[in-house]
Design an enzyme around this catalytic site. Structure first.
Site, mmCIF file in Angstrom:
data_model
loop_
_atom_site.group_PDB
_atom_site.id
_atom_site.type_symbol
_atom_site.label_atom_id
_atom_site.label_comp_id
_atom_site.label_asym_id
_atom_site.label_seq_id
_atom_site.Cartn_x
_atom_site.Cartn_y
_atom_site.Cartn_z
ATOM 1 N N LYS A 39 0.845 -1.205 0.000
ATOM 2 C CA LYS A 39 0.000 0.000 0.000
ATOM 3 C C LYS A 39 0.877 1.250 0.000
ATOM 4 C CE LYS A 39 -0.262 -0.378 5.025
ATOM 5 N NZ LYS A 39 -1.082 -0.772 6.170
ATOM 6 N N TYR A 274 14.370 30.656 6.997
ATOM 7 C CA TYR A 274 13.179 31.311 7.557
ATOM 8 C C TYR A 274 13.256 31.335 9.076
ATOM 9 C CZ TYR A 274 10.900 30.844 2.993
ATOM 10 O OH TYR A 274 10.574 30.927 1.668
#
Ligand SMILES: *Cc1c(COP(=O)(O)O)cnc(C)c1O
Length: 388
Positions: A39, A274
């Site tokens: 999956k 940042y």
């Protein structure tokens, strides 16, 4: 990658490692069979190549979460049994039947939708019934599971292919709840037997942690995901049963590589990225690495003290990870240059950074690190380090 204009960042997936891990898990769980859980695009490794490699290593069936994921495997020509780990929506049952996927069911409505789809297609379809033995995510309770099994057995268009459950704390081997879940599952099996119902095609309960740490959970088949990709489910799961199997250790299959895209020499006291949260203690070479949180590097990796490898050495992430890039402190006079290889996850020289290390730093599991590696990062499938 041949044309040269594409970004120089990729995840290298060693399919020999996947095959080897499948062989190891099959030996650990023997005589149980191995179902390879692919999956989420094979936990970020590429579902089709991983499934192929796991089957080559001895897996005899596959499991996915979504109908769409099963369709991808069928379209690639994989013709082994493919189990859907949750009950598909009623509208999807036509596709499930057309693609010969094995649905899991645990509601009356789901069972009815499946029967209708099978009758409409004039096909007999395999189905597995799931007991909720205590995880309380999906599944039928004891009485409901009994009724659903009875209906499956009575439906000529359905074949009773399996009965299964899922363990909530198998990766905490000392927790007695796994034993309770297995006892509830066994109680259902024996009550169905006592009622004269036929045995299902297969019985299963174990994920990787169950397969490794709880011998009594192995039953007919083990559903292994994380171990196929080369990781233990948690630090609490001992590798001893893997060592005892005598086929070697699990090998992480994925290496995340890129190249330094820019280097600046910055002075002591300069602040980067940042928020200007990283302060240089001394003059240093600050390397820019062209991958960021849009590729699956956790934004919190800087706060967690994350490191990656350049020139065979560990280097600290220097400042907040941005969407497309991150910065690395290489120290003074590092010799690091634009174009140097960077390993985010994997080995370089004698050093290794694992997905488990990142997970520990940011408070998650290796599973989340791996399956968050985004679609923007190309996957290169190789055999033992040589490109396919
Ligand atoms: C994902 C999943 C697995 C595989 O678990 P691992 O811990 O990766 O081995 C097995 N069973 C079910 C129901 C799952 O959802």
């Amino acid at each position: 990658m041949a044309d040269g204009w594409q970004r120089r960042a990729w995840a290298e997936v060693d399919l020999d490692a996947i095959s080897s891990n499948a062989r190891v898990m099959k030996a650990v769980a023997s005589p149980a069979e191995l179902c390879a859980v692919v999956k989420a695009d094979g936990y970020g490794h590429g579902a089709v190549p991983v499934a192929t490699a796991a089957l080559a290593g001895g897996a005899s069936s596959l499991a996915v979460a979504l109908v769409e994921e099963g369709v991808v495997l069928r379209e690639a020509g994989l013709d082994v049994p493919i189990l859907l780990l949750s009950e598909p929506a009623g509208e999807a049952m036509g596709e499930v039947v057309a693609r010969d996927l094995i649905p899991t069911v645990y509601t009356k409505a789901g069972l009815e939708a499946l029967r209708k789809a099978a009758i409409a297609a004039s096909r007999r379809i395999g189905v597995e019934v799931k007991l909720d033995s205590g995880m309380h995510r999906v599944g039928a309770d004891f009485e409901q599971a009994r009724r659903i099994v009875e209906q499956v057995v009575e439906s000529p268009e359905l074949c009773y292919a399996g009965l299964w459950t899922h363990l909530a704390v198998a990766d905490e081997p000392d927790d007695p709840f796994t034993g309770e879940q297995l006892a509830r599952f066994e109680a259902l099996r024996s009550s169905l037997e006592a009622a004269g119902l036929p045995a299902p095609g297969r019985l299963h309960a174990a994920n990787s942690a169950g397969a490794i740490a709880h011998a009594s959970s192995r039953l007919d088949v083990v559903r292994c995901g994380i171990s196929l990709y080369g990781y233990l489910p948690s630090a609490a799961v001992s590798p001893a049963p893997i060592e005892a199997a005598g086929l070697g250790a699990l090998r992480p299959a994925l290496t995340w590589k890129t190249q330094v895209s820019h280097v600046r020499i910055l002075s002591a006291g300069e602040r980067t990225s940042y928020g200007r949260a990283y302060v240089l203690a001394e003059r240093a070479d600050i390397a820019t690495v062209p991958v960021g949180y849009a590729d699956g590097v956790p934004r919190s990796l800087f706060e967690g003290g994350g490191e990656l490898l350049i020139g065979g050495r560990r280097r600290q992430v220097a400042g907040t990870v941005t969407m497309d890039q991150l910065l690395v402190d290489c120290g003074p006079d590092s010799g690091v240059r634009c174009g140097d290889e960077v390993v985010l996850i994997g080995s370089q020289g004698d050093e290794t950074v694992s997905a488990q290390e990142w997970a520990d730093r940011i408070g998650t599991v290796s599973y989340e690190i791996l399956c968050r590696i985004g679609p923007r990062l190309p996957r290169r499938h190789v055999h033992g380090g040589g490109q396919l």
